[in-house]
Write a protein that holds these residues in place. Sequence first.
Motif, PDB file in Angstrom:
ATOM      1  N   THR A 296       0.795  -1.349  -0.099  1.00  0.00           N
ATOM      2  CA  THR A 296      -0.024  -0.205  -0.077  1.00  0.00           C
ATOM      3  C   THR A 296       0.974   1.194  -0.063  1.00  0.00           C
ATOM      4  O   THR A 296       0.267   2.447  -0.544  1.00  0.00           O
ATOM      5  N   THR A 297       2.050   1.280   0.724  1.00  0.00           N
ATOM      6  CA  THR A 297       2.834   2.263   0.556  1.00  0.00           C
ATOM      7  C   THR A 297       4.501   2.051   0.239  1.00  0.00           C
ATOM      8  O   THR A 297       5.154   0.874   0.602  1.00  0.00           O
ATOM      9  N   ASN A 298       5.139   2.618  -0.417  1.00  0.00           N
ATOM     10  CA  ASN A 298       6.548   2.507  -1.056  1.00  0.00           C
ATOM     11  C   ASN A 298       6.516   1.098  -1.309  1.00  0.00           C
ATOM     12  O   ASN A 298       7.501   0.442  -0.907  1.00  0.00           O
ATOM     13  N   ALA A 299       5.742   0.436  -2.309  1.00  0.00           N
ATOM     14  CA  ALA A 299       6.003  -0.776  -2.819  1.00  0.00           C
ATOM     15  C   ALA A 299       7.269  -1.207  -3.351  1.00  0.00           C
ATOM     16  O   ALA A 299       7.557  -0.351  -4.222  1.00  0.00           O
ATOM     17  N   GLU A 300       7.751  -2.196  -3.035  1.00  0.00           N
ATOM     18  CA  GLU A 300       8.857  -2.718  -3.638  1.00  0.00           C
ATOM     19  C   GLU A 300       8.774  -4.284  -3.719  1.00  0.00           C
ATOM     20  O   GLU A 300       8.221  -5.065  -2.959  1.00  0.00           O
ATOM     21  N   PHE A 301       9.438  -4.754  -4.763  1.00  0.00           N
ATOM     22  CA  PHE A 301       9.656  -6.172  -4.966  1.00  0.00           C
ATOM     23  C   PHE A 301      10.470  -7.050  -3.953  1.00  0.00           C
ATOM     24  O   PHE A 301      11.403  -6.575  -3.305  1.00  0.00           O
ATOM     25  N   LYS A 302      10.110  -8.095  -3.403  1.00  0.00           N
ATOM     26  CA  LYS A 302      10.520  -8.851  -2.366  1.00  0.00           C
ATOM     27  C   LYS A 302      11.857  -9.629  -3.291  1.00  0.00           C
ATOM     28  O   LYS A 302      11.951  -9.869  -4.185  1.00  0.00           O
ATOM     29  N   ASN A 303      12.985 -10.016  -2.343  1.00  0.00           N
ATOM     30  CA  ASN A 303      14.076 -10.684  -2.731  1.00  0.00           C
ATOM     31  C   ASN A 303      13.687 -12.289  -2.688  1.00  0.00           C
ATOM     32  O   ASN A 303      14.557 -12.952  -2.309  1.00  0.00           O
ATOM     33  N   GLU A 304      12.803 -12.622  -3.468  1.00  0.00           N
ATOM     34  CA  GLU A 304      12.352 -14.077  -3.348  1.00  0.00           C
ATOM     35  C   GLU A 304      11.798 -14.481  -4.926  1.00  0.00           C
ATOM     36  O   GLU A 304      11.735 -13.615  -5.458  1.00  0.00           O
ATOM     37  N   ASP A 305      12.144 -15.697  -5.076  1.00  0.00           N
ATOM     38  CA  ASP A 305      11.867 -16.267  -6.518  1.00  0.00           C
ATOM     39  C   ASP A 305      10.706 -17.283  -6.588  1.00  0.00           C
ATOM     40  O   ASP A 305      10.440 -17.771  -5.330  1.00  0.00           O
ATOM     41  N   ALA A 306      10.229 -17.617  -7.578  1.00  0.00           N
ATOM     42  CA  ALA A 306       8.887 -18.510  -7.764  1.00  0.00           C
ATOM     43  C   ALA A 306       8.778 -19.119  -8.991  1.00  0.00           C
ATOM     44  O   ALA A 306       9.625 -18.350  -9.805  1.00  0.00           O
ATOM     45  N   TRP A 307       8.237 -20.095  -9.156  1.00  0.00           N
ATOM     46  CA  TRP A 307       8.044 -20.575 -10.571  1.00  0.00           C
ATOM     47  C   TRP A 307       6.692 -21.129 -10.663  1.00  0.00           C
ATOM     48  O   TRP A 307       6.067 -21.452  -9.552  1.00  0.00           O
ATOM     49  N   LYS A 308       6.209 -21.576 -11.670  1.00  0.00           N
ATOM     50  CA  LYS A 308       4.720 -22.006 -12.057  1.00  0.00           C
ATOM     51  C   LYS A 308       5.041 -22.835 -13.364  1.00  0.00           C
ATOM     52  O   LYS A 308       5.281 -22.571 -14.426  1.00  0.00           O
ATOM     53  N   ILE A 309       3.998 -23.873 -13.454  1.00  0.00           N
ATOM     54  CA  ILE A 309       3.839 -24.899 -14.530  1.00  0.00           C
ATOM     55  C   ILE A 309       2.137 -25.201 -14.703  1.00  0.00           C
ATOM     56  O   ILE A 309       1.638 -24.911 -13.513  1.00  0.00           O
ATOM     57  N   GLY A 310       1.940 -25.450 -15.790  1.00  0.00           N
ATOM     58  CA  GLY A 310       0.353 -25.407 -16.053  1.00  0.00           C
ATOM     59  C   GLY A 310       0.228 -26.401 -17.428  1.00  0.00           C
ATOM     60  O   GLY A 310       1.339 -26.537 -18.211  1.00  0.00           O
ATOM     61  N   VAL A 311      -1.113 -26.732 -17.648  1.00  0.00           N
ATOM     62  CA  VAL A 311      -1.446 -27.147 -18.828  1.00  0.00           C
ATOM     63  C   VAL A 311      -2.752 -26.596 -19.205  1.00  0.00           C
ATOM     64  O   VAL A 311      -3.616 -26.506 -18.378  1.00  0.00           O
ATOM     65  N   THR A 312      -2.892 -26.192 -20.404  1.00  0.00           N
ATOM     66  CA  THR A 312      -4.483 -25.706 -20.880  1.00  0.00           C
ATOM     67  C   THR A 312      -4.876 -26.697 -21.877  1.00  0.00           C
ATOM     68  O   THR A 312      -4.071 -26.985 -22.951  1.00  0.00           O
ATOM     69  N   VAL A 313      -6.257 -26.897 -21.961  1.00  0.00           N
ATOM     70  CA  VAL A 313      -6.719 -27.809 -22.975  1.00  0.00           C
ATOM     71  C   VAL A 313      -8.034 -26.936 -23.559  1.00  0.00           C
ATOM     72  O   VAL A 313      -8.644 -26.902 -22.775  1.00  0.00           O
ATOM     73  N   ASP A 314      -8.013 -26.878 -24.948  1.00  0.00           N
ATOM     74  CA  ASP A 314      -9.014 -26.290 -25.722  1.00  0.00           C
ATOM     75  C   ASP A 314      -9.648 -27.121 -26.597  1.00  0.00           C
ATOM     76  O   ASP A 314      -8.935 -28.169 -27.406  1.00  0.00           O
ATOM     77  N   TYR A 315     -10.984 -27.480 -26.687  1.00  0.00           N
ATOM     78  CA  TYR A 315     -11.538 -28.117 -27.556  1.00  0.00           C
ATOM     79  C   TYR A 315     -12.734 -27.486 -28.212  1.00  0.00           C
ATOM     80  O   TYR A 315     -13.792 -26.798 -27.226  1.00  0.00           O
TER      81      TYR A 315
END
Length: 349
Positions: A296-315
């Motif tokens: 909410t004030t003086n926003a800054e990014f954290k010194n942490e990492d993350a990852w994400k995997i996924g799959v999408t199916v369209d029919y």
Amino acid sequence: MNIKMILMSSAAALAAISSAQAADAVVAAEPEPVEYVRVCDAYGSGYFYIPGTETCLKISGYIRFQVNAGPNASATTGNGTTVANDSDWDAYTRGQVQFTAKSDTEYGPLTGVIVLQTNADNAKSQAALLDSAYIDIAGFRAGLFYSWWDDGLSGETDDIGSKVTLHNSIRYQYEAKDFYAGISVDELEDSPFYDGEVPNNVGVAIGIGGKAGIFSYQVTAGYDTDNEAGAVRAMGTVAVGPGTLGLAAVWASDPGAYYSASEWAIAAEYAIKATDKLKITPAAQWYGHYGINNPTTNAEFKNEDAWKIGVTVDYQIVDNLYAKATVNYLDGDNIDDVTTGFFRLQRAF
């Protein structure tokens, strides 16, 4: 008086009465000719002339039913707004109608677009909104519309765009056959990091993109004046084998209106065209300095990492009826791993 005289007198009387009635009769006006709707093929399929004008109109839209799954699942009501829910699943329905009007001018086609949308989390919790409304002529666009930062890869795993991408904006975009370039000035008062220090927060964004053979590309940049935050994103696709490979990278100096998930991120997907009706898209993303301190004030990014995997199916079930399902898994430093997804049915018209 003989019978002949009686018949002649009767005929004369009847003729007089008929003449008097004819003089007083009301003559009905001829009906106006009916003007039937004419097809307008100057701007593609689906347009017709508005009767009595040279303006072409197209009506399109879709009906969507979707079930979201995940911790505290919520239903999106449009423009980044969500409806809170304590359950691990939630269903919602959306109806959207778009009116597109076009007519020829000495400056090229004059276009007007209105998109109306209603989202229902349930029968008693509904939200109607103006999803878009803008005027477009000779490359200039003004009104309420989505920015280039709303674009993304074809699957549902990547997180490389703005949280809010619908703004009151003024834009100019030059377009050639396989190339476009433009600049827009955006009102950013609905940015998640607008602190009110600058009245009527303003942002500037640029977009460059096009195609080159089997390649497509887009470069997008934006600067949020209130948060003094800039962001740049590059994205491209190339046909490889039975599918399309998509790659994207994004960097932000600080959390702002144009990007706020992390300081930087890279994403990749491979959209496999399994059949004419079935597409399967596995994808992954890596976040550098994921999350925000003091949102909410003086926003800054954290010194942490993350990852994400996924799959999408369209029919494609039948013409104009589509099904989509996706599941995604997110994990990283000092955050609880989470699995989310949704199933969607959509009827387009």
